[in-house]
Design an enzyme around this catalytic site. Sequence first.
Site, PDB file in Angstrom:
ATOM      1  N   LYS A 150      -5.818   0.001   1.992  1.00 22.57           N
ATOM      2  CA  LYS A 150      -7.346  -0.241   2.657  1.00 22.57           C
ATOM      3  C   LYS A 150      -7.284   0.551   3.951  1.00 22.57           C
ATOM      4  CE  LYS A 150      -8.941  -4.186   0.227  1.00 22.57           C
ATOM      5  NZ  LYS A 150      -8.770  -3.645  -1.057  1.00 22.57           N
ATOM      6  N   THR A 196       4.195   0.899   5.244  1.00 22.96           N
ATOM      7  CA  THR A 196       3.724  -0.240   4.098  1.00 22.96           C
ATOM      8  C   THR A 196       4.978  -0.528   3.385  1.00 22.96           C
ATOM      9  OG1 THR A 196       2.338  -1.484   2.783  1.00 22.96           O
ATOM     10  CG2 THR A 196       2.498   1.008   2.509  1.00 22.96           C
ATOM     11  N   LYS A 230       9.526  -0.858   5.439  1.00 24.25           N
ATOM     12  CA  LYS A 230       9.164  -1.590   6.676  1.00 24.25           C
ATOM     13  C   LYS A 230      10.743  -1.693   7.365  1.00 24.25           C
ATOM     14  CE  LYS A 230       4.791  -3.699   6.057  1.00 24.25           C
ATOM     15  NZ  LYS A 230       4.249  -4.987   6.174  1.00 24.25           N
ATOM     16  N   ASP A 253       1.866  -6.454  12.410  1.00 21.48           N
ATOM     17  CA  ASP A 253       1.603  -7.501  11.518  1.00 21.48           C
ATOM     18  C   ASP A 253       1.490  -9.018  12.114  1.00 21.48           C
ATOM     19  OD1 ASP A 253       1.405  -5.886   9.307  1.00 21.48           O
ATOM     20  OD2 ASP A 253       3.517  -6.106   8.689  1.00 21.48           O
ATOM     21  N   GLY A 304       6.661 -17.905   0.343  1.00 17.58           N
ATOM     22  CA  GLY A 304       6.975 -16.645   0.085  1.00 17.58           C
ATOM     23  C   GLY A 304       8.102 -16.212   1.187  1.00 17.58           C
ATOM     24  N   GLY A 358       9.253 -12.791   1.121  1.00 15.65           N
ATOM     25  CA  GLY A 358       9.531 -11.557   1.098  1.00 15.65           C
ATOM     26  C   GLY A 358       9.179 -10.753   2.552  1.00 15.65           C
TER      27      GLY A 358
END
Length: 285
Positions: free
Chosen positions: A17, A64, A68, A104, A129, A131
């Site tokens: 996006k 992305t 990264k 981020d 999570g 990740g």
Amino acid sequence: MSRAYAEVIGDPIVQSKSPAIHGFWLGKLGIDADYRATHVTAEGLADFIAARRTDPDWRGCNVTMPHKQAVIPLIDRLDPVAARIGAVNTIVPEQGELVGYNTDAPGFLEPLQPLLGDKHYFRMARILGTGGAARAIIAALAGEGMVIVLAGRNPDKARALLDELDPKGEHHVAPLAHFADATDFVFDDREGCLDLVVNASALGMTGQPPLPFDISHAPPGSVFYDIVTSPLDTDFLKAARAAGFRTVDGLSMLIGQADHAFRRFFGANPPRGETDAELRKVLGA
């Protein structure tokens, strides 16, 4: 005639996006520049970086998945925040060097700032999570004095992440399955405390399995935060809202991190505030 541009790179990239966000702001500010999405594979990453180094129109790129961490050896210098997190999502050419940033972390914190500005007796975050996205979130929340319970399929990986990112913190790990079943745990008085429940995984995203979290694991007054953006209103957030909890969706982090990147790419503050609602409509179209 050449035109300044920035871009987002990843594999895959069609779902991003970022072009819509940056394009919206460029249009609002009347800046004569482009923002593109560029598909870059792992095999093509080094060649991509080498080619952009010599392009005078290039203002930088967002990075992305899955690049990264892979980009770090290919650039010249890391901002201290990116170095601590061990991941880069924004690369900017500065005085002949390519500098890596991580937007981020501040992007994730942006919608929480009104809460974080208050004083609390205790702050705890349950992060689901382990990740790539979790790295920035763990580092950001540890920096805000949160005690973290990190849940993953592999608790050893969760412990290693916490030891790497905040070795002095008194944090905890749990298997992700621990949160799937109901609990009759009686929470203590949470008055004056800040509790977060964060989905930092891809679970619940379109095409992915659901996130197994039973609402009974959330202390009273918790804020639920889901970084997934497709769908925007996940089952995780719907269940939290139905139980009376406050929620933050994935667009909040996405727009927040883009704000920091935009300023570095184009040297201007993006229009925020009232225009955020308009931007959300554009992204939902």
